[in-house]
Design a protein around this motif. Structure first.
Motif, PDB file in Angstrom:
ATOM      1  N   LEU A 233       0.865  -1.167   0.000  1.00  0.00           N
ATOM      2  CA  LEU A 233       0.000   0.000   0.000  1.00  0.00           C
ATOM      3  C   LEU A 233       0.906   1.223   0.000  1.00  0.00           C
ATOM      4  O   LEU A 233       2.050   1.154   0.465  1.00  0.00           O
ATOM      5  N   VAL A 234       0.421   2.329  -0.513  1.00  0.00           N
ATOM      6  CA  VAL A 234       1.225   3.553  -0.619  1.00  0.00           C
ATOM      7  C   VAL A 234       0.697   4.577   0.373  1.00  0.00           C
ATOM      8  O   VAL A 234      -0.509   4.729   0.549  1.00  0.00           O
ATOM      9  N   ARG A 235       1.631   5.269   0.999  1.00  0.00           N
ATOM     10  CA  ARG A 235       1.246   6.363   1.892  1.00  0.00           C
ATOM     11  C   ARG A 235       1.947   7.628   1.415  1.00  0.00           C
ATOM     12  O   ARG A 235       3.119   7.606   1.039  1.00  0.00           O
ATOM     13  N   GLY A 236       1.222   8.702   1.388  1.00  0.00           N
ATOM     14  CA  GLY A 236       1.796   9.977   0.976  1.00  0.00           C
ATOM     15  C   GLY A 236       1.977  10.092  -0.528  1.00  0.00           C
ATOM     16  O   GLY A 236       1.647   9.188  -1.298  1.00  0.00           O
ATOM     17  N   ASP A 237       2.520  11.236  -0.932  1.00  0.00           N
ATOM     18  CA  ASP A 237       2.721  11.539  -2.347  1.00  0.00           C
ATOM     19  C   ASP A 237       4.176  11.792  -2.702  1.00  0.00           C
ATOM     20  O   ASP A 237       4.465  12.310  -3.773  1.00  0.00           O
ATOM     21  N   HIS A 238       5.104  11.424  -1.842  1.00  0.00           N
ATOM     22  CA  HIS A 238       6.534  11.703  -2.088  1.00  0.00           C
ATOM     23  C   HIS A 238       7.027  11.074  -3.393  1.00  0.00           C
ATOM     24  O   HIS A 238       7.953  11.591  -4.015  1.00  0.00           O
ATOM     25  N   TRP A 239       6.414  10.000  -3.798  1.00  0.00           N
ATOM     26  CA  TRP A 239       6.822   9.283  -5.010  1.00  0.00           C
ATOM     27  C   TRP A 239       6.586  10.106  -6.271  1.00  0.00           C
ATOM     28  O   TRP A 239       7.250   9.905  -7.277  1.00  0.00           O
ATOM     29  N   ARG A 240       5.644  11.033  -6.243  1.00  0.00           N
ATOM     30  CA  ARG A 240       5.264  11.792  -7.442  1.00  0.00           C
ATOM     31  C   ARG A 240       6.431  12.597  -8.033  1.00  0.00           C
ATOM     32  O   ARG A 240       6.496  12.789  -9.235  1.00  0.00           O
ATOM     33  N   ASP A 241       7.353  13.025  -7.199  1.00  0.00           N
ATOM     34  CA  ASP A 241       8.513  13.791  -7.685  1.00  0.00           C
ATOM     35  C   ASP A 241       9.516  12.920  -8.436  1.00  0.00           C
ATOM     36  O   ASP A 241      10.415  13.443  -9.091  1.00  0.00           O
ATOM     37  N   LEU A 242       9.386  11.610  -8.336  1.00  0.00           N
ATOM     38  CA  LEU A 242      10.353  10.675  -8.923  1.00  0.00           C
ATOM     39  C   LEU A 242       9.835   9.970 -10.172  1.00  0.00           C
ATOM     40  O   LEU A 242      10.536   9.129 -10.741  1.00  0.00           O
ATOM     41  N   VAL A 243       8.637  10.284 -10.619  1.00  0.00           N
ATOM     42  CA  VAL A 243       7.992   9.578 -11.730  1.00  0.00           C
ATOM     43  C   VAL A 243       8.788   9.747 -13.025  1.00  0.00           C
ATOM     44  O   VAL A 243       9.174  10.851 -13.397  1.00  0.00           O
ATOM     45  N   SER A 244       9.019   8.616 -13.716  1.00  0.00           N
ATOM     46  CA  SER A 244       9.714   8.662 -15.004  1.00  0.00           C
ATOM     47  C   SER A 244       8.769   8.408 -16.184  1.00  0.00           C
ATOM     48  O   SER A 244       9.095   8.735 -17.318  1.00  0.00           O
ATOM     49  N   GLU A 245       7.610   7.806 -15.913  1.00  0.00           N
ATOM     50  CA  GLU A 245       6.668   7.476 -16.986  1.00  0.00           C
ATOM     51  C   GLU A 245       5.269   7.346 -16.401  1.00  0.00           C
ATOM     52  O   GLU A 245       5.107   6.919 -15.258  1.00  0.00           O
ATOM     53  N   LYS A 246       4.270   7.696 -17.211  1.00  0.00           N
ATOM     54  CA  LYS A 246       2.870   7.628 -16.800  1.00  0.00           C
ATOM     55  C   LYS A 246       2.083   6.881 -17.872  1.00  0.00           C
ATOM     56  O   LYS A 246       2.197   7.196 -19.053  1.00  0.00           O
ATOM     57  N   LEU A 247       1.287   5.885 -17.468  1.00  0.00           N
ATOM     58  CA  LEU A 247       0.488   5.090 -18.386  1.00  0.00           C
ATOM     59  C   LEU A 247      -0.967   5.060 -17.911  1.00  0.00           C
ATOM     60  O   LEU A 247      -1.222   4.972 -16.708  1.00  0.00           O
ATOM     61  N   THR A 248      -1.892   5.092 -18.849  1.00  0.00           N
ATOM     62  CA  THR A 248      -3.303   4.949 -18.527  1.00  0.00           C
ATOM     63  C   THR A 248      -3.723   3.539 -18.901  1.00  0.00           C
ATOM     64  O   THR A 248      -3.524   3.113 -20.041  1.00  0.00           O
TER      65      THR A 248
END
Length: 161
Positions: free
Chosen positions: A10-25
């Motif tokens: 499970l994920v907590r918080g949004d700290h990961w958003r600054d590290l995103v390299s790719e986004k898929l729908t």
């Protein structure tokens, strides 16, 4: 034969958003679903369609995946068992591993799960501070359960009337 070896959190918080390299729908659904195996169709960014068979329920499962025509995927999505899962997948590199963070939409809005795929069960990826409780092997957090659990509840209710 390909093997899928992954851990899920499970994920907590949004700290990961600054590290995103790719986004898929993603839109995906199950065509067949049993306790330890499934057949899934997935449409990625409305441009790539795959049919995937998975066998097993542990951290390591057999996985067979094939690209199919988009029109076939659309028709299969329309014949899904249960819900069509809608989510945005973010790829997040972290200390030698690429984490996949799935942010669910639709019926599962608010659910955020991170998976990390490994080469071997003995791999020990460092856990980012934004991951919470490990849910590897907990069926209720599998995409298969998320897609089919509502129909199963509906079936039970419809038989109790």
């Amino acid at each position: 034969m390909a093997k899928e070896i992954e851990r899920k959190f499970l994920v907590r918080g949004d700290h990961w958003r600054d590290l995103v390299s790719e986004k898929l729908t993603l839109r995906q659904a199950y065509i067949a679903s049993m306790d330890d195996r499934s057949v899934r169709v997935r449409l990625t960014n409305d441009t790539v369609a795959t049919l995937t068979m998975k066998i097993g329920r542990a951290m390591t499962r057999d996985e067979f995946e094939y690209e199919i025509p988009i029109a076939d995927a659309e028709e299969l999505l329309g014949n899904a068992i249960g819900l069509v899962i809608e989510k945005t997948r973010y790829k997040v590199p972290f200390k030698g591993f690429v984490w996949e963070v799935d942010v669910f939409r639709g019926a599962h809005r608010g659910l955020v799960i991170a998976e990390v795929e490994m080469e071997d069960e003995s791999d020990d990826p460092e856990l980012p501070d934004w991951v919470g409780r490990e849910v590897t092997g907990e069926y209720r957090y599998s995409n298969q359960a998320l897609a089919t659990q509502f129909e199963q509840e509906y079936d039970e209710l419809s038989h109790s009337a």
